[in-house]
Design an enzyme around this catalytic site. Structure first.
Site, PDB file in Angstrom:
ATOM      1  N   LYS A  59      17.157 -36.730  16.674  1.00 27.64           N
ATOM      2  CA  LYS A  59      15.891 -37.310  16.529  1.00 27.64           C
ATOM      3  C   LYS A  59      15.791 -38.512  17.563  1.00 27.64           C
ATOM      4  CE  LYS A  59      15.737 -38.084  12.370  1.00 27.64           C
ATOM      5  NZ  LYS A  59      17.031 -37.544  11.813  1.00 27.64           N
ATOM      6  N   ASN A  66      12.196 -44.795  12.955  1.00 25.78           N
ATOM      7  CA  ASN A  66      13.586 -45.173  12.803  1.00 25.78           C
ATOM      8  C   ASN A  66      14.201 -45.696  14.065  1.00 25.78           C
ATOM      9  OD1 ASN A  66      13.217 -44.665  10.228  1.00 25.78           O
ATOM     10  ND2 ASN A  66      13.972 -42.367  10.318  1.00 25.78           N
ATOM     11  N   HIS A  86      21.114 -34.864   2.940  1.00 26.35           N
ATOM     12  CA  HIS A  86      20.334 -35.596   2.032  1.00 26.35           C
ATOM     13  C   HIS A  86      20.012 -34.995   0.766  1.00 26.35           C
ATOM     14  CE1 HIS A  86      19.861 -38.672   4.990  1.00 26.35           C
ATOM     15  NE2 HIS A  86      18.857 -38.060   5.935  1.00 26.35           N
TER      16      HIS A  86
END
Length: 220
Positions: free
Chosen positions: A109, A132, A180
């Site tokens: 990303k 982020n 996650h």
């Protein structure tokens, strides 16, 4: 501040102070934006000041950092009190006047966000990598950005799972792999959390997906 995209009555929202949950980068950014709006707020953090039902009843808006899971007791208090709950990215989107390109994925990303930012700038279009990577979206929104400046957001599933207001013009989902699971319990929930970003696309928006995303969509 610039004209907002807020779908709520600001007067109603501002009838009480806001509450920020989390004192990290997202929380600090939310505080910067609220100060720019001259909106009173209090910050609560698990290492310091606690947020209970009384605190929830004393505010009208909760801006929550992505580290808080959706069933966190503090968010349960806010729901019982009937308080509007927004993630930091969602809250910031109400006050960002320009286009938004949102990038998510399991890997890659940051590299892609920086690449898109550079491409836009080299094309003569103001752009800024946020989320982020770089500054928080809320902190950038507090700086009165130009209406033609593109926010290129790097977003994790922690940020996309509770989206309510963000309407990106472009969504790029780079790839999908197991990650996650401690937060999302299983691969399907993890996929759905990221999928909410696609659901946020307005009619006519652009969606680009990597091969592993398409394969996962067919398999799950």
């Amino acid at each position: 501040m610039n004209e907002t995209r807020c779908v709520f009555d600001p007067g109603t929202l501002r009838r009480k102070p806001a509450a920020i949950l989390g004192a990290g980068v997202s929380g600090d950014g939310a505080g910067t934006l609220l100060r720019a709006l001259e909106w009173e707020y209090d910050t609560y953090d698990e290492r310091g000041r606690a947020f209970g039902l009384a605190e929830a009843q004393a505010c009208s808006v909760v801006v929550v950092s992505p580290g808080f899971e959706v069933d966190h007791p503090w968010l349960v208090h806010a729901r019982i009190a009937g308080v509007e709950i927004f993630g930091e990215v969602d809250f910031a989107s109400m006050f960002w006047p320009g286009p938004v390109v949102a990038v998510t994925g399991t890997n890659g990303k940051t590299t892609l966000v920086r690449f898109i930012e550079r491409l836009l700038r080299e094309a003569g279009r103001p752009a800024r990598a946020l989320g982020n990577v770089g500054d928080s979206f809320a902190a950038a929104a507090a700086e009165k950005p130009r209406s033609d400046e593109t926010a290129v957001l790097e977003l994790s599933s922690f940020q996309t799972e509770t989206l309510r207001l963000l309407r990106p013009e472009v969504v790029v989902w780079t790839n999908f792999a197991e990650d996650h699971i401690d937060r999302h319990r299983n691969l399907t929930d993890y996929f759905r959390a990221k999928g909410r970003l696609v659901e946020a696309l307005p009619e006519g928006g652009t969606f680009l997906a990597g091969a592993s995303v398409v394969e996962s969509a067919e398999a799950l």
